[in-house]
Design a protein around this motif. Structure first.
Motif, PDB file in Angstrom:
ATOM      1  N   ASN A 175      43.739  26.517 -75.030  1.00 50.72           N
ATOM      2  CA  ASN A 175      43.724  25.549 -73.922  1.00 50.72           C
ATOM      3  C   ASN A 175      44.044  24.137 -74.417  1.00 50.72           C
ATOM      4  OD1 ASN A 175      43.149  23.865 -71.823  1.00 50.72           O
ATOM      5  ND2 ASN A 175      41.118  24.745 -71.384  1.00 50.72           N
TER       6      ASN A 175
ATOM      7  N   THR B  26      40.041  31.342 -76.266  1.00 50.02           N
ATOM      8  CA  THR B  26      40.522  30.691 -75.043  1.00 50.02           C
ATOM      9  C   THR B  26      40.462  29.166 -75.186  1.00 50.02           C
ATOM     10  OG1 THR B  26      38.345  31.000 -74.088  1.00 50.02           O
ATOM     11  CG2 THR B  26      40.050  32.555 -73.387  1.00 50.02           C
ATOM     12  N   ALA B  27      39.472  28.688 -75.926  1.00 53.48           N
ATOM     13  CA  ALA B  27      39.393  27.232 -76.158  1.00 53.48           C
ATOM     14  C   ALA B  27      40.559  26.783 -77.033  1.00 53.48           C
ATOM     15  CB  ALA B  27      38.056  26.882 -76.812  1.00 53.48           C
TER      16      ALA B  27
ATOM     17  N   GLY C 227      43.878  21.512 -72.978  1.00 49.64           N
ATOM     18  CA  GLY C 227      42.917  20.535 -72.458  1.00 49.64           C
ATOM     19  C   GLY C 227      41.697  20.404 -73.370  1.00 49.64           C
TER      20      GLY C 227
ATOM     21  N   ARG D 128      49.193  27.791 -78.848  1.00 52.86           N
ATOM     22  CA  ARG D 128      48.774  26.552 -78.188  1.00 52.86           C
ATOM     23  C   ARG D 128      49.966  25.595 -78.206  1.00 52.86           C
ATOM     24  NH1 ARG D 128      43.647  23.526 -77.992  1.00 52.86           N
ATOM     25  NH2 ARG D 128      44.106  21.307 -78.069  1.00 52.86           N
TER      26      ARG D 128
END
Ligand SMILES: Cc1cc2nc3c(=O)[nH]c(=O)nc-3n(C[C@H](O)[C@H](O)[C@H](O)COP(=O)(O)OP(=O)(O)OC[C@H]3O[C@@H](n4cnc5c(N)ncnc54)[C@H](O)[C@@H]3O)c2cc1C
Length: 408
Positions: free
Chosen positions: A394, A390-391, A396, A344
């Motif tokens: 991300n 995936t979180a 965002g 990340r």
């Protein structure tokens, strides 16, 4: 009145002594340390102290008056060589015994040496304040330093020596620096960081032949076919945990350390912490041995809790940091090579974190110049919450929302 004997005046031993008093232990506390100096902040030795940015007494953990005030007796330059757990006493080198009701061991480790390396006044290792004083002086006179090994000590000394304007050559057997601790990909980033700052990093390499003049090493023939002249060598190829005493006392040895339960207890009235402890970690649910400062200090406090309050699982998640140049690394948890890495952030900009997952549970989080993510990652590890990779990847997604989400 109970008497606590703490063997080892390092991170674990010193923290145990002060935490015992803080928790109301009112018996005698004796710290027996083989070191000549009173307990000091070891991480400074490859960084600020080595560079001459701080000096004694700033490296000491406490001033002398604090030991007197807390009633902690310091016996320095004193080595414990054996003893009897059933008779509750330890024996000191040169004669003498110390009786205990409770025994704490925080013995740290001894730098490994390479058998083929000549013994010479300009071939050094780094563990103690005394070692760092010697290295600092030698570095002041040297112009070209050869580091054998690019683990944390080697990498940090390389960064310090560059800051002092020295030429630095690293010879590392593995393909990238810090590979054992941080894995291949992060190691590659560290190779770039050091090379960009002028360090000559030779990986997958070893010294084939040493060259000497009188009693000094003057050069090395390296396995890549080059010959290099150097005037100072630091061997930084890890430590051997100091297990002679635990073995002599008959304590359980396992996985390169002394096996302790969740409350850091190795045997009745015997507690072990720091680099030598193989600790059954209650949150990570496996036994881990960690060679880092905050863990050692935490163990010291955890041991004091177990002694004063009865069996108390020590549940803090391991944490360490390493400062090299302007790059700050933090790591929470304890991952292994089989865990899946989820990145990340921005590796090019050297601002990123890597999460290490086993299934959907985070085992560790490594952050470069990204303290906030590291802290939140630590909370996710503690929660043992199932997370969606995936979180995590991300940018965002606000991690504090994952921390706040209900447990699954
Ligand atoms: C140069 C350097 C830089 C470091 N930087 C970092 C960092 O940036 N971040 C990080 O997380 N970690 C760092 N570390 C690692 C960290 O310092 C160690 O993990 C930590 O000191 C371990 O604490 P300990 O109490 O187990 O052992 P130590 O702190 O090594 O203390 C052991 C003590 O036991 C004494 N002793 C040993 N055997 C005996 C005996 N038989 N009788 C009496 N006394 C004995 C020794 O003299 C010593 O005083 C660094 C280590 C070094 C050497």
């Amino acid at each position: 009145m109970a008497r606590a004997v703490i063997v080892g005046g390092g991170g674990a031993g010193d923290a145990a002594a002060f935490a015992l008093r803080k928790r109301g232990f009112d018996g005698d506390i004796v710290v027996v340390s083989a070191d000549q100096d009173r307990p000091y902040d070891r991480p400074y030795l490859s960084k600020e102290f080595l560079r001459g940015e701080i000096d004694v007494p700033k490296v000491f953990l406490h001033d002398e008056a604090e030991y007197a005030k807390e009633g902690i007796e310091l016996r320095l330059d004193a080595r414990v060589i054996g003893g009897s757990l059933s008779e509750r006493k330890v024996t000191l080198a040169g004669g003498g015994e110390a009786a205990f009701d409770v025994l704490v061991l925080g013995l740290g480790g001894t730098p490994r040496r390479l058998p083929e390396l000549p013994t010479a006044p300009n071939v050094l290792t780094l563990r103690s304040l005394r070692d760092s004083r010697v290295l600092r002086e030698a570095l002041g006179r040297a112009s070209r330093l050869l580091l054998i090994g690019a683990g944390f000590i080697g990498a940090e000394v390389a960064a310090s020596a560059r800051k002092l304007g020295k030429e630095v050559l690293i010879v590392e057997a593995l393909p990238v620096p810090l590979q054992r601790a941080l894995g291949r990909e992060v190691g590659e980033i560290y190779a770039r960081i050091h090379r960009d700052r002028g360090v000559d990093v030779r990986t997958g390499a070893k010294v084939d032949r040493w060259h000497t003049d009188g009693d000094r090493v003057t050069g090395a023939s390296i396995s890549d076919g080059t010959h290099e002249e150097v005037d100072l060598v630091l061997v930084a190829v890890g430590i051997e945990p100091n297990l002679e005493l635990p073995k002599a006392l008959g304590l359980p040895i396992e996985g390169g350390g002394v096996s302790v339960d969740e409350g850091l207890r190795a045997a009745e009235n015997v507690y072990v912490g720091g680099d030598i402890a193989l600790h059954r970690h209650p949150v990570l649910r496996r036994s881990i041995r960690v060679e880092h400062w905050e863990v050692a200090k935490g163990h010291g406090r955890g041991i004091a809790a177990s002694i004063t309050s009865g069996h108390t699982p020590y549940a803090k998640i391991p944490y360490f940091w390493s400062d090299q140049y302007d790059v700050s690394l933090e790591y929470r948890g304890h991952a292994s090579g089989d865990d899946v890495a989820v990145w990340r952030g921005d590796r090019e900009a050297l601002t990123f974190s890597v999460f290490y997952l086993r299934g959907s549970i985070i085992q560790g989080v490594l952050s470069m110049n990204d303290p906030k993510t590291n802290e939140l990652g630590g909370k996710l590890i503690e929660s043992r919450r199932s997370v969606d990779p995936t979180a995590l990847a991300n940018p965002g997604v606000d991690l504090s929302e994952l921390v706040g989400a209900g447990a699954t």
